[in-house]
Design an enzyme around this catalytic site. Structure first.
Site, short mmCIF file in Angstrom:
data_model
loop_
_atom_site.label_atom_id
_atom_site.label_comp_id
_atom_site.label_asym_id
_atom_site.label_seq_id
_atom_site.Cartn_x
_atom_site.Cartn_y
_atom_site.Cartn_z
N SER A 7 22.04 4.56 -18.74
CA SER A 7 20.69 5.14 -18.75
C SER A 7 19.75 4.31 -17.87
O SER A 7 18.77 4.82 -17.34
CB SER A 7 20.15 5.13 -20.18
OG SER A 7 20.09 3.80 -20.65
N CYS A 69 27.76 2.64 -20.92
CA CYS A 69 26.69 2.95 -21.87
C CYS A 69 27.34 3.48 -23.14
O CYS A 69 28.11 4.45 -23.09
CB CYS A 69 25.80 4.03 -21.25
SG CYS A 69 24.55 4.68 -22.36
N CYS A 179 25.24 -1.92 -27.55
CA CYS A 179 24.46 -1.29 -26.48
C CYS A 179 24.59 -2.22 -25.28
O CYS A 179 24.42 -3.44 -25.43
CB CYS A 179 23.01 -1.16 -26.92
SG CYS A 179 21.87 -0.68 -25.62
N1 DGL Z 1 22.69 1.02 -22.56
C1 DGL Z 1 22.76 2.05 -23.49
C2 DGL Z 1 23.89 1.92 -24.51
O1 DGL Z 1 24.82 1.18 -24.30
C3 DGL Z 1 21.62 2.87 -23.94
C4 DGL Z 1 20.21 2.41 -24.04
C5 DGL Z 1 19.31 3.60 -24.08
O2 DGL Z 1 19.18 4.24 -23.04
O3 DGL Z 1 18.74 3.95 -25.15
O4 DGL Z 1 23.89 2.58 -25.50
#
Ligand code: DGL
Length: 255
Positions: A7, A69, A179
């Site tokens: 994202s 992600c 995340c």
């Molecule tokens: N980096 C993302 C993940 O691993 C998402 C963060 C987001 O866009 O809310 O879930």
């Protein structure tokens, strides 16, 4: 070329591990900053974004797609695998290793609402929890910190502590970075929870990427790293420099 997307800037934590395992492969990273954060978005919208990101990367020449992600993996990994003609590497929070190492029987998972409320995470808990209590913490404020490149200082320290300290008070001894944004805050997380074991799936995902790159006989290139965003490159640049540790040229991605 290996294409990775997130994202926003979090997926650079995965890029770093892939880069160190495959120093000569050419990488292209896409931050879907115009739609960041994915965490609170409906699953259908995250899926559409993920398909768009993957198609853009393939149009640039990517022969392997890495969903760097957890939220997009939870929403769209199956659909991407069914629709794309290239291998897709996805990720999920490292709940299994956390459950293997906890001594207190309490593990904490820091992730987005999209990941924690998804079917994939419910399945992980059902398959592996085995009596261990899984404390889920949605952390949109921490995603925001990383997006703005605020990785230290009193405000970041206090925000990280506000998410982590209650977990330690609840006897959590193992923290899962569910995340890809959160490895950038690892130092602050470790300071707030000095005794806790921290689990990041980035290295395991990079190993899987290397395996897949071998299986599709992806030849090493010259170790280039292209970086692109659907947002404004000038706005994103300082965050990228803070997370990556040096400035990277950032292209504008549109479709
Ligand atoms: N980096 C993302 C993940 O691993 C998402 C963060 C987001 O866009 O809310 O879930």
């Amino acid at each position: 070329m290996i294409g990775l997307f997130d994202s926003g800037l979090g997926g650079l934590s995965v890029v770093r591990h892939v880069r160190s395992l495959l120093p000569l492969h050419d990488l292209i990273y896409l931050a879907d900053s115009a739609f960041c954060p994915y965490g609170p978005l409906p699953r259908e919208q995250v899926t559409l974004r993920a398909l768009g990101c993957a198609d853009w990367l393939i149009a640039q020449g990517a022969q392997v797609i890495v969903i760097a992600c957890n939220t997009a993996s939870a929403a769209a990994a199956e659909i991407l695998r069914a629709r794309l003609n290239v291998p897709v590497v996805a990720m999920e929070p490292g709940l299994k290793p956390a459950i293997e190492v906890t001594r207190t029987g309490h593990v904490g998972v820091l992730a987005t609402s999209g990941t924690l409320r998804g079917e994939r995470f419910a399945n992980l808990v059902e398959r592996f929890a085995d009596g261990v209590e899984v404390h889920r913490v949605e952390c949109p404020a921490l995603v925001e910190l990383v997006e703005t490149g605020e990785l230290s200082g009193p405000r970041a320290t206090a925000l990280v502590a506000a998410h982590v300290v209650p977990l330690i008070a609840a006897d959590v001894d193992t923290l899962v970075l569910g995340c890809t944004h959160f490895p950038a805050l690892r130092t602050l997380i470790a300071e707030a929870a000095p005794q806790a074991m921290i689990i990041d799936t980035g290295p395991a995902v990079a190993t899987q990427v290397a395996r897949v790159a071998c299986s599709v006989v992806l030849e090493p290139g010259s170790g280039t790293l292209r970086c692109a965003t659907t947002g404004d490159p000038a706005t994103v640049a300082p965050g990228v420099a803070n997370i990556w540790g040096s400035e990277l040229p950032i292209e504008q991605a549109t479709w």
